[in-house]
Design a protein around this motif. Structure first.
Motif, PDB file in Angstrom:
ATOM      1  N   ARG A  76      -6.954   6.401  -7.993  1.00 47.00           N
ATOM      2  CA  ARG A  76      -7.158   7.812  -7.698  1.00 47.00           C
ATOM      3  C   ARG A  76      -8.618   8.168  -7.849  1.00 47.00           C
ATOM      4  O   ARG A  76      -9.329   7.578  -8.654  1.00 47.00           O
ATOM      5  N   THR A 101      -3.680  11.896   0.188  1.00 54.03           N
ATOM      6  CA  THR A 101      -4.532  10.855  -0.369  1.00 54.03           C
ATOM      7  C   THR A 101      -5.697  10.575   0.566  1.00 54.03           C
ATOM      8  O   THR A 101      -5.744  11.047   1.699  1.00 54.03           O
ATOM      9  N   ILE A 113       1.594   9.864  -6.414  1.00 49.18           N
ATOM     10  CA  ILE A 113       0.562   9.766  -5.385  1.00 49.18           C
ATOM     11  C   ILE A 113       0.478  11.107  -4.659  1.00 49.18           C
ATOM     12  O   ILE A 113       1.475  11.583  -4.124  1.00 49.18           O
ATOM     13  N   ASP A 123       0.850  -1.186   0.000  1.00 43.84           N
ATOM     14  CA  ASP A 123       0.000   0.000   0.000  1.00 43.84           C
ATOM     15  C   ASP A 123       0.890   1.241   0.000  1.00 43.84           C
ATOM     16  O   ASP A 123       1.391   1.667   1.037  1.00 43.84           O
ATOM     17  N   LEU A 124       1.076   1.842  -1.173  1.00 41.00           N
ATOM     18  CA  LEU A 124       2.008   2.953  -1.289  1.00 41.00           C
ATOM     19  C   LEU A 124       1.502   4.207  -0.594  1.00 41.00           C
ATOM     20  O   LEU A 124       2.308   5.038  -0.156  1.00 41.00           O
ATOM     21  N   ALA A 125       0.204   4.369  -0.477  1.00 40.99           N
ATOM     22  CA  ALA A 125      -0.321   5.530   0.239  1.00 40.99           C
ATOM     23  C   ALA A 125       0.045   5.457   1.716  1.00 40.99           C
ATOM     24  O   ALA A 125       0.429   6.459   2.327  1.00 40.99           O
ATOM     25  N   LEU A 181       3.584   3.457  -8.950  1.00 44.44           N
ATOM     26  CA  LEU A 181       2.870   4.683  -8.611  1.00 44.44           C
ATOM     27  C   LEU A 181       1.671   4.889  -9.527  1.00 44.44           C
ATOM     28  O   LEU A 181       0.619   5.365  -9.102  1.00 44.44           O
ATOM     29  N   VAL A 210      -1.690   3.037  -8.528  1.00 50.62           N
ATOM     30  CA  VAL A 210      -2.444   3.399  -7.332  1.00 50.62           C
ATOM     31  C   VAL A 210      -3.767   4.029  -7.742  1.00 50.62           C
ATOM     32  O   VAL A 210      -3.786   4.974  -8.535  1.00 50.62           O
TER      33      VAL A 210
END
Length: 360
Positions: free
Chosen positions: A262, A338, A334, A216-218, A257, A260
């Motif tokens: 949006r 977010t 990101i 989970d990059l966020a 990226l 992810v």
């Protein structure tokens, strides 16, 4: 050990497994971790990211000495972890703890929470039984639970509460490092915010270092100080978190990226990846990512795997053409605010606002 030695340092770690294609086929060796190095300072968080099968959880197991590497070096405070005797390994187990992904499987269903928290302290000789019970009660309060719940069994808690107990268990022996292997992926989004805030608070108050394995990059952007990106068992990029998210230099990092989700209107994306990762038992020459890279050139499929090299201060990339790739559009990364970050911030504000009421 020198004053500048990192808490945890690894160089050239390799971990392979034998894989057979059938009863009469010759077993092949698959490198799940291939020449990986890392450096983690005290009180900081290093995130390891990458798609499923990239080797990040296997790397975590190697760093924990749950699996021994085929080759490479691993040091904690300058001490060679791979050469520890039984006494040294016991001391290492106390200093390096783990929080696993599944809060339902990581606790013994027959063991009361008081024993979950007290037994590690007694095994490592940190205190006697009465003192251990007092510290167990303090830990329950510290992670947002109640000391009155110590006599309960794990099935009497929710998933988020179980993960808090797992964190309390890790903290019970006063570790220097906690390896968090996907600690919030099995939880719903509101509970994720609570656990992330808890980890940040604990790091601020205790100075513990975190190795955070996640997809989970966020969450990674909100929690981490540094990020290491893995692909097909190798590290392809590493940088401070802000630098990596604002100026990713490896095509694979850019693809992560871009993937992810949006919700912003008009948000632009890079082209998403096609194809599958290479066969780990039969890697092609050159860059492991070349078969899926939209910027592939002839040099990418020739010779050895490109090594990590500096592209900016503290920023390493394993791409031959990292400096010549077009800059990333500002709308393609990101966003710092977010939906995940907003949930985490909103929960923190609501919790802090409620504290005076509880105190009164």
């Amino acid at each position: 050990m020198t004053a500048t030695a990192p808490l945890l340092q690894a160089e050239g770690l390799v971990k392979s497994f034998a894989v057979s294609a059938g009863p009469f086929a010759r077993a092949r060796r698959v490198r799940a971790v291939d020449e990986v190095g890392l450096r983690l300072e005290r009180g900081r968080t290093l995130a390891i990211v990458g798609e499923s099968g990239c080797g990040k959880s296997t790397l975590g197991n190697v760093l924990l000495r749950l699996q021994d590497p085929d080759s490479g070096t691993l040091a904690l405070d300058g001490e060679d972890v791979l050469r520890l005797d039984r006494t040294g390994l016991r001391r290492f187990r106390r200093r390096v703890q783990v929080v696993f992904q599944d809060p339902y499987a990581s606790l013994d269903p027959r063991e009361r929470i008081r024993d979950v928290l007290v037994r590690p302290m007694l095994l490592h000789g940190l205190c006697d039984q009465p003192a251990a019970l007092r510290r167990a009660a303090e830990l329950m309060e510290r992670v947002g639970l109640s000391a009155s719940q110590l006599d309960r069994l794990p099935h009497q808690f929710s998933g988020g509460q179980r993960q808090r107990i797992a964190i309390a268990r890790a903290l019970s022996v006063q570790p220097d490092l906690i390896v968090c292997d996907e600690p919030v992926s099995a939880l719903d989004v509101s509970v994720q915010a609570q656990i992330i805030n808890l980890l940040q608070d604990l790091q601020r108050d205790t100075g513990v270092a975190l190795l955070f394995i996640s997809h989970d990059l966020a969450v990674v952007r909100h929690l981490s100080h540094d990020v290491m990106v893995m692909y097909a068992g190798r590290v392809v990029e590493t940088a401070p978190v802000r630098l990596l998210f604002e100026r990713p230099s490896h095509p694979y990092t850019r693809a992560l990226l871009a993937a992810v989700p949006r919700i912003e209107l008009g948000a632009r994306h890079h082209a998403l990846l096609a194809g599958e990762p290479p066969d780990p038992a039969r890697p092609e020459p050159g860059c492991r990512f070349a078969g899926r890279c939209p910027h592939r050139r002839p040099a990418c499929t020739e010779g050895a795997v490109p090594p990590l090299r500096p592209v900016a201060a503290g920023h390493l990339s394993a791409c031959h053409f990292a400096e010549t790739l077009s800059p990333v559009a500002a709308s393609s990364g990101i966003p710092e605010e977010t939906a995940t970050a907003r949930r985490i911030t909103a929960y923190r504000r609501a919790r802090d606002a409620a504290r005076p009421e509880r105190a009164s």
